[in-house]
Design an enzyme around this catalytic site. Structure first.
Site, mmCIF file in Angstrom:
data_model
loop_
_atom_site.group_PDB
_atom_site.id
_atom_site.type_symbol
_atom_site.label_atom_id
_atom_site.label_comp_id
_atom_site.label_asym_id
_atom_site.label_seq_id
_atom_site.Cartn_x
_atom_site.Cartn_y
_atom_site.Cartn_z
ATOM 1 N N GLY A 15 0.848 -1.188 0.000
ATOM 2 C CA GLY A 15 0.000 0.000 0.000
ATOM 3 C C GLY A 15 0.880 1.233 0.000
ATOM 4 N N SER A 16 0.393 2.303 0.633
ATOM 5 C CA SER A 16 1.080 3.591 0.553
ATOM 6 C C SER A 16 2.478 3.527 1.179
ATOM 7 C CB SER A 16 0.237 4.664 1.240
ATOM 8 O OG SER A 16 -1.084 4.604 0.762
ATOM 9 N N ASN A 109 -0.069 3.000 12.828
ATOM 10 C CA ASN A 109 -0.422 4.180 13.591
ATOM 11 C C ASN A 109 -1.165 3.734 14.851
ATOM 12 O OD1 ASN A 109 -0.606 6.880 14.075
ATOM 13 N ND2 ASN A 109 -2.067 7.304 12.431
ATOM 14 N N LYS A 188 1.622 10.987 19.620
ATOM 15 C CA LYS A 188 0.957 11.065 18.313
ATOM 16 C C LYS A 188 -0.508 10.633 18.435
ATOM 17 C CE LYS A 188 1.548 9.972 13.467
ATOM 18 N NZ LYS A 188 1.878 8.902 12.541
ATOM 19 N N ASN A 192 -3.774 12.921 17.612
ATOM 20 C CA ASN A 192 -4.806 12.393 16.721
ATOM 21 C C ASN A 192 -6.183 12.454 17.400
ATOM 22 O OD1 ASN A 192 -6.568 10.249 15.584
ATOM 23 N ND2 ASN A 192 -4.856 9.991 14.178
ATOM 24 N N ASN A 206 -8.845 20.631 9.281
ATOM 25 C CA ASN A 206 -8.277 20.798 10.624
ATOM 26 C C ASN A 206 -8.498 22.218 11.141
ATOM 27 O OD1 ASN A 206 -7.492 18.190 10.322
ATOM 28 N ND2 ASN A 206 -5.288 18.583 10.271
HETATM 29 P P1 NAP Z 1 -2.648 1.208 2.849
HETATM 30 O O1 NAP Z 1 -2.277 2.155 1.757
HETATM 31 O O2 NAP Z 1 -4.082 0.855 3.039
HETATM 32 O O3 NAP Z 1 -1.787 -0.109 2.652
HETATM 33 C C1 NAP Z 1 -1.947 -1.247 3.451
HETATM 34 C C2 NAP Z 1 -1.636 -2.441 2.578
HETATM 35 O O4 NAP Z 1 -1.588 -3.609 3.411
HETATM 36 C C3 NAP Z 1 -2.688 -2.709 1.501
HETATM 37 O O5 NAP Z 1 -2.029 -2.809 0.260
HETATM 38 C C4 NAP Z 1 -3.302 -4.042 1.909
HETATM 39 O O6 NAP Z 1 -3.645 -4.859 0.836
HETATM 40 C C5 NAP Z 1 -2.125 -4.666 2.635
HETATM 41 N N1 NAP Z 1 -2.479 -5.803 3.484
HETATM 42 C C6 NAP Z 1 -3.323 -5.862 4.529
HETATM 43 N N2 NAP Z 1 -3.378 -7.107 5.043
HETATM 44 C C7 NAP Z 1 -2.538 -7.857 4.286
HETATM 45 C C8 NAP Z 1 -2.153 -9.221 4.310
HETATM 46 N N3 NAP Z 1 -2.632 -10.074 5.215
HETATM 47 N N4 NAP Z 1 -1.270 -9.649 3.379
HETATM 48 C C9 NAP Z 1 -0.769 -8.808 2.459
HETATM 49 N N5 NAP Z 1 -1.091 -7.505 2.380
HETATM 50 C C10 NAP Z 1 -1.963 -7.028 3.299
HETATM 51 O O7 NAP Z 1 -2.148 1.754 4.269
HETATM 52 P P2 NAP Z 1 -1.016 2.840 4.583
HETATM 53 O O8 NAP Z 1 -1.569 4.199 4.335
HETATM 54 O O9 NAP Z 1 0.274 2.456 3.958
HETATM 55 O O10 NAP Z 1 -0.929 2.687 6.165
HETATM 56 C C11 NAP Z 1 -0.209 1.649 6.822
HETATM 57 C C12 NAP Z 1 -0.025 2.109 8.278
HETATM 58 O O11 NAP Z 1 0.840 3.252 8.272
HETATM 59 C C13 NAP Z 1 -1.337 2.570 8.924
HETATM 60 O O12 NAP Z 1 -1.381 2.202 10.270
HETATM 61 C C14 NAP Z 1 -1.283 4.081 8.788
HETATM 62 O O13 NAP Z 1 -2.026 4.771 9.761
HETATM 63 C C15 NAP Z 1 0.215 4.334 8.951
HETATM 64 N N6 NAP Z 1 0.670 5.590 8.345
HETATM 65 C C16 NAP Z 1 0.370 5.893 7.035
HETATM 66 C C17 NAP Z 1 0.825 7.077 6.488
HETATM 67 C C18 NAP Z 1 0.522 7.450 5.060
HETATM 68 O O14 NAP Z 1 0.845 8.564 4.634
HETATM 69 N N7 NAP Z 1 -0.064 6.609 4.246
HETATM 70 C C19 NAP Z 1 1.608 7.965 7.268
HETATM 71 C C20 NAP Z 1 1.914 7.617 8.576
HETATM 72 C C21 NAP Z 1 1.424 6.419 9.110
HETATM 73 P P3 NAP Z 1 -4.999 -4.673 -0.005
HETATM 74 O O15 NAP Z 1 -4.705 -3.547 -0.939
HETATM 75 O O16 NAP Z 1 -5.122 -5.986 -0.653
HETATM 76 O O17 NAP Z 1 -6.074 -4.338 0.995
#
Ligand code: NAP
Length: 309
Positions: A15-16, A109, A188, A192, A206
């Site tokens: 993912g991201s 997070n 954090k 939040n 915000n």
């Molecule tokens: P995201 O874009 O939703 O990516 C999560 C990924 O994990 C998705 O591709 C999902 O696959 C995959 N996944 C979930 N279960 C899985 C499994 N069993 N096997 C394989 N893949 C699996 O989430 P994100 O934004 O990167 O966030 C991840 C964490 O980082 C969160 O807790 C978020 O709060 C934190 N965070 C994010 C950011 C940001 O800017 N994005 C910044 C700081 C903190 P599917 O696509 O198949 O569902």
């Protein structure tokens, strides 16, 4: 080549944040393997020819190796880059592959998922991370690097910094080893809780919270009490000042929880406000405004057909 350089980073969740880490590590010559959810997702990834990362408006595709959890090779280093609500099941599916002394780096997070993960893989060292980097998906297998930030990593049970931080250095992932990562995660979480739920309930950016100063101040008071009660006085210090600064500095932004709700996506509420309220209850601490906020938010999510956890 040092041992740290030779160890493959298995990255669960393309993912991201997972993609952002995977691409930068791979570009620095660090071996990386993505772990995708299902054989169908793996086939789709292969058809797409890899992951695309958009930086400064330019997209570039990276054909990183990928597999599913069912692959046989042992895992020595795992970056868990899924949402908090997926973390425990995800790591459980990999537990048989995690060698003794393996390391698991947790990007989730909030709080609560880290303990659940650690309980599933007692053989591994769990390293907690807190990141201010920003990334989002704008298409299948396509991630936009939206905001440069910093990542703090730490291990409350072992203060020694791992040698592989050198991999992050080479990959240009700005980071620091934190000797008190729990204080960072609690701080954090408190920021939040003071901002994100209200932005959802008032359906505002915000900066819209500048219209609700008393409500924000009351929540900050209760959150600071909670932090002190759970042995995090540093995380409690000047919380209200920082919340006000963040509201001002990010006035034009929609919070991540607001974006999730607006897009009909599941939120991480259970690991943020839900975790704060559950911890208060465990300490028999009465925080009426925080609890009322939680109940309002749960009702709001339920009315929109979104999960309450
Ligand atoms: P995201 O874009 O939703 O990516 C999560 C990924 O994990 C998705 O591709 C999902 O696959 C995959 N996944 C979930 N279960 C899985 C499994 N069993 N096997 C394989 N893949 C699996 O989430 P994100 O934004 O990167 O966030 C991840 C964490 O980082 C969160 O807790 C978020 O709060 C934190 N965070 C994010 C950011 C940001 O800017 N994005 C910044 C700081 C903190 P599917 O696509 O198949 O569902």
């Amino acid at each position: 080549m040092s041992d740290s350089n030779a160890t493959t980073w298995h990255i669960l969740g393309a993912g991201s944040l997972g993609s952002l880490w995977a691409v930068r590590l791979a570009r620095a010559g660090v071996p990386v393997r993505l772990i995708l959810r299902t054989p169908q997702r793996l086939a789709a990834y292969r058809r797409a020819g890899g992951l695309s990362l958009v930086e400064q408006g330019q997209a570039r595709r990276y054909s990183l190796d990928a597999e599913t959890a069912a692959a046989p090779a042992p895992i020595r280093r795992l970056l868990l880059a899924c949402k908090a609500y997926d973390a425990e099941d995800a790591v459980a599916s990999l537990a048989p592959r995690l060698a003794g002394g393996a390391e698991v780096i947790l990007l989730q997070n909030g709080l609560g998922s880290q303990d659940a993960v650690a309980a599933r893989v007692p053989q591994a060292r769990c390293i907690l991370a807190s990141s201010t980097e920003g990334a989002f998906r704008d298409g299948a297998w396509r991630v936009v690097f939206a905001g440069h930030g910093h990542t703090w990593l730490g291990d409350p049970l072992d203060l020694a910094a791992p040698a592989w931080l050198a991999d992050l250095q080479r990959a240009g992932i700005a980071h620091d080893w934190s000797l008190d990562i729990l204080a960072r995660l609690w701080r954090k979480l408190a920021l939040n809780c003071a901002i994100n739920p209200l932005t959802v309930l008032y359906d505002c950016r915000n900066g819209g919270l500048l219209q609700h100063p008393a409500e924000v101040a009351t929540l900050c008071g209760e959150l600071a009490e909670l932090l002190r009660c759970c042995g995090q006085p540093d995380a409690a210090s000047a919380l209200h000042d920082e919340v006000q600064r963040v509201i001002q500095a990010t006035a034009a932004n929609y919070s991540s929880m607001h974006q999730d709700v607006a897009l009909g996506r599941r939120t991480e509420i259970a690991y943020l406000l839900g975790h704060a309220c559950a911890t208060a209850r465990r300490h028999r601490l009465l925080l009426p405004h925080l609890e009322a906020l939680h109940q309002r938010l749960l009702r709001h999510l339920a009315e929109r057909g979104l999960p309450r956890h």
